[in-house]
Design an enzyme around this catalytic site. Structure first.
Site, PDB file in Angstrom:
ATOM      1  CE  LYS A 132      -9.158  -5.911   9.300  1.00 27.90           C
ATOM      2  NZ  LYS A 132      -9.138  -4.606   8.552  1.00 27.90           N
TER       3      LYS A 132
ATOM      4  CB  VAL B  77       2.357  -3.851  10.125  1.00 28.50           C
ATOM      5  CG1 VAL B  77       2.994  -2.689   9.433  1.00 28.50           C
ATOM      6  CG2 VAL B  77       3.080  -4.699  10.765  1.00 28.50           C
TER       7      VAL B  77
ATOM      8  CG  PHE C 281       1.828  -6.588   5.980  1.00 23.23           C
ATOM      9  CD1 PHE C 281       1.836  -5.245   6.292  1.00 23.23           C
ATOM     10  CD2 PHE C 281       2.061  -8.014   6.375  1.00 23.23           C
ATOM     11  CE1 PHE C 281       3.990  -5.603   6.393  1.00 23.23           C
ATOM     12  CE2 PHE C 281       3.501  -8.371   6.796  1.00 23.23           C
ATOM     13  CZ  PHE C 281       4.210  -6.566   6.079  1.00 23.23           C
ATOM     14  CG  ASP C 282      -5.631  -2.605   7.763  1.00 23.20           C
ATOM     15  OD1 ASP C 282      -6.751  -3.182   7.713  1.00 23.20           O
ATOM     16  OD2 ASP C 282      -5.660  -1.694   7.490  1.00 23.20           O
ATOM     17  CE  LYS C 283      -7.743  -4.516   0.912  1.00 25.11           C
ATOM     18  NZ  LYS C 283      -8.034  -3.865  -0.157  1.00 25.11           N
TER      19      LYS C 283
END
Lengths: 613, 71
Positions: free
Chosen positions: A488, A504, A306-308
């Protein structure tokens, strides 16, 4: 020529067969009964023969040619009932298939029906009604309760509750006010809006969704490609077998029956019907899955990254606490807000938002310098101020007293991002800013584990303390902090060597990662056309529960598809054995064949009603 | 090379799709053909010097399918 519908043709053939049976009395001339039977075969068989000839002209040997051959053979050997039954069942079957197939595709049609037909636009000081395509950019359209919004645009006047179900799948109305963006196809439940048109017809979010879904439904799954190859060899294989059997045993009935079962219809259709129904169901719920292969991948995902910001959190940072060390809290806010006047940084926006409550007008900075990865250096009333992180302080030789250092640690451990405010010599105070975690992020991991996801991780550019705090609150297995976009991508690549991983994100600043992942899922696609184009799965609304819905739906679709495949293979086997052992004849062979195709379609239709509990 | 999409009446059997694909492939100058079963469309990329839209429509209609629109 007399044009009759397929349905009528099937009915007439059926009646003729019934009459023929009624006339089959011991004291009655059997020829009369046979004539009716042949008539039925001709009526039902005519379009089959016609299509067979049409296809043969292009040297294509399809199921119609095989059925024609089998029926002609049956008539020649005097099996009139078999001939009538085969043609009748074939036509009746294809009639039912058309009806049921339509149903599997109904989601898209339902979506199409949501498009507005008219738009009321302000022209020459009057309100006139035009078709939505005729509105031009910049024009003002007027929408009243119960009406559909005919453009994508920004509200210039009025306020309303808008139902966005056609796009997000969520029927709970949303309050919209001046400056908010509204979308074509959504409905005003109450209120009144004047909207400045920005996107028209083909360029709107709604049109893009339709287009994507339409394309997705025809993107073949790997399984489907395999089935098609199988059918490609199976059909000629059975034909050769039929010829060999005929030549060796001279058993013409057996050979003809084999021809009827040579097309594994249920097997060929087993995958596409499930995929179409699954994708259709998703579209109705604001989940766009781009094709059969994506469904297969999504159902097999074991790990999620997940991206934050904007994904696990709302993406709207707000000031949560002010702490003055040398000045009062109000002075601190005044100073910080003045300093950030011209800044576009998300943290600056949070400070400016908080500063809106101040009575005294802000000081305009004389000079303002942004230092990447550190913060801001500004000049206010001829004094230098620094706003940023620890690094900015040390670089400018400003000491961080223990009291401040302890406070910073405390705040960051609690998940707060801190902005230190200092003058040229001393630290004056600390502003704490936090981005609220999404409400549905809290039980997300639990739900994902139930769906068989083994690992959940977070990738963020934020610092370790903040990342750790959020990862803990959400219950993630791991987190990677202080990452640049290229980091990333590297981490994703590594995760993918261990498990099938989906990324995501909100698709705005994590596009490279979304593209690298085995599968990219964009959250809140309604706001970004770029995200809609790049991601493999688009969740139109920014709701994490849609993620579990998408995974759950794809698993259900694959399960449905497998049921269909196993059933179809079973039918192929049963038919083959049945024909060879002569328990299955022409008519029953056709009956089983058609029934199996319809059962497979009906099974797929169940998917349309799939809804997560 | 140009690409055209033909909207047909609703396709109801996968074998119809296969039939159209085979027939169009047999025409001269066809570079790529895709029959989109679910949306009942045929997407053809072809060399205009060797064939044209009329030829393709004629082929599809000869197989018994109505062409509703061309894009």
């Amino acid at each position: 020529m007399l044009r009759i519908t397929k349905g009528q043709r099937v009915m007439i053939a059926g009646i003729l067969i019934a009459i023929s049976f009624a006339l089959k009395q011991p004291n009655f001339n059997p020829t009369v009964s046979d004539v009716f039977m042949i008539a039925a075969a001709v009526i039902a068989g005519y379009p089959i023969v016609l299509n067979a000839i049409r296809a043969l002209k292009f040297r294509y040997l399809g199921i119609e040619a095989l059925v024609t051959l089998a029926v002609t053979g049956a008539i020649i050997i005097g099996e009139y009932w078999e001939a009538a039954a085969v043609t009748f069942l074939f036509m009746f079957g294809s009639y039912l298939e058309a009806k049921t197939l339509e149903k599997t595709r109904s989601s898209l049609k339902a979506l199409l029906d949501l498009a507005p037909e008219t738009a009321k636009v302000l022209r020459d000081n009057g309100e006139i009604e035009v078709s939505p395509e005729e509105v031009t950019r910049g024009e003002i359209v007027i929408v009243r309760p119960g009406e559909k919004i005919p453009v994508d645009g920004t509200i210039s006047e009025g306020s309303a509750y808008v139902n966005q179900a056609s796009i997000t799948g969520e029927s709970l109305p949303i309050a919209k006010n001046i400056g908010d963006v509204v979308y074509l196809g959504t409905i005003i439940e109450s209120g009144y809006l004047k909207i400045t048109a920005e996107q028209i017809s083909e360029d709107t979010t709604f049109a893009r969704i339709l287009h994507l879904v339409e394309e997705a439904q025809d993107k073949k799954a790997k399984t489907q490609k395999f089935m098609e190859v199988f059918a490609k060899y199976y059909t000629p294989g059975i034909m050769i077998l039929a010829t060999v059997i005929f030549l060796v045993t001279k058993d013409i009935e057996l050979a003809l029956t084999l021809l009827v079962i040579a097309c594994p219809g249920a097997l060929v259709i087993s995958t596409p019907v499930s995929i179409v129904a699954g994708i259709g169901n998703g579209a109705k719920h604001g989940v766009i899955i781009k094709g059969g292969e994506v469904i297969e991948k999504l159902a097999a995902i074991k790990s999620l990254a997940f991206d934050k910001t904007g994904t696990l959190t709302v993406g709207r940072p707000t000031v949560t606490k002010l702490k003055g060390f040398a000045i009062t809290e109000e002075e601190l806010l005044y100073l910080a807000a003045s300093a950030e006047s011209y800044s576009e940084h998300p943290l600056a926006k949070a400070i400016l938002e908080a500063g809106k409550g101040l009575e005294e007008p802000l000081i305009t900075p004389q000079d303002s310098q942004f230092i990447i990865g550190q913060g801001l250096q500004v000049k206010l009333n001829d004094n230098i101020y620094y706003l940023g992180n620890r690094k900015l302080m040390t670089e400018n030789k400003i000491a961080i007293p223990t009291e401040v250092a302890d406070y910073l640690n405390l705040e960051e451990t609690a998940g707060q991002t801190t902005v230190i405010v200092a003058d040229a010599l001393n630290i004056l105070g600390v502003v704490s800013i936090a981005d609220e975690i999404r409400g549905d992020a809290l039980n997300l991991v639990q739900k994902l584990k139930r769906l068989g996801i083994k690992k959940t991780v977070m990738l963020t550019g934020d610092n370790k303390l903040v990342a750790s705090s959020i990862a803990k609150k959400v219950g993630l297995d791991d987190y990677f902090a202080e990452l640049l976009p290229q980091d990333k991508v590297a981490i994703l690549k590594k995760l993918q060597t261990e498990d099938k991983t989906a990324m995501v994100g909100d698709g705005v600043n994590d596009a490279p990662a979304l593209a690298t992942a085995d599968l990219g899922v964009a959250l809140g696609g309604i706001g970004s056309h770029v995200a809609m184009e790049t991601a493999d799965v688009v969740l139109m609304s920014a709701e994490l529960k849609k993620l579990t819905y998408a995974i759950n739906l794809s698993q259900a679709t694959i399960k449905n598809m497998k049921q269909n495949i196993y059933f179809a293979i079973l039918v192929v086997g049963v038919l083959l054995v049945g024909v060879i052992t002569k328990t299955v004849v022409l008519s029953s062979g056709m009956l089983i064949h058609e029934l199996s195709v319809i059962l497979v379609i009906l099974n797929a239709i169940r998917l349309l009603r799939f809804n997560e509990k | 090379m140009t690409t055209k999409t033909f909207q047909l009446e609703t396709l109801t059997c996968p074998s119809c799709a296969a039939k159209i694909e085979v027939a169009i492939k047999r025409l001269k100058g066809i570079n790529e053909i895709q029959v989109l079963f679910s949306s009942s469309r045929v997407k053809v990329t072809f060399d205009e010097a060797l064939t044209d839209v009329t030829e393709i429509v004629k082929t599809i209609e000869a197989l018994g399918f109505d062409v509703l629109s061309i894009k």
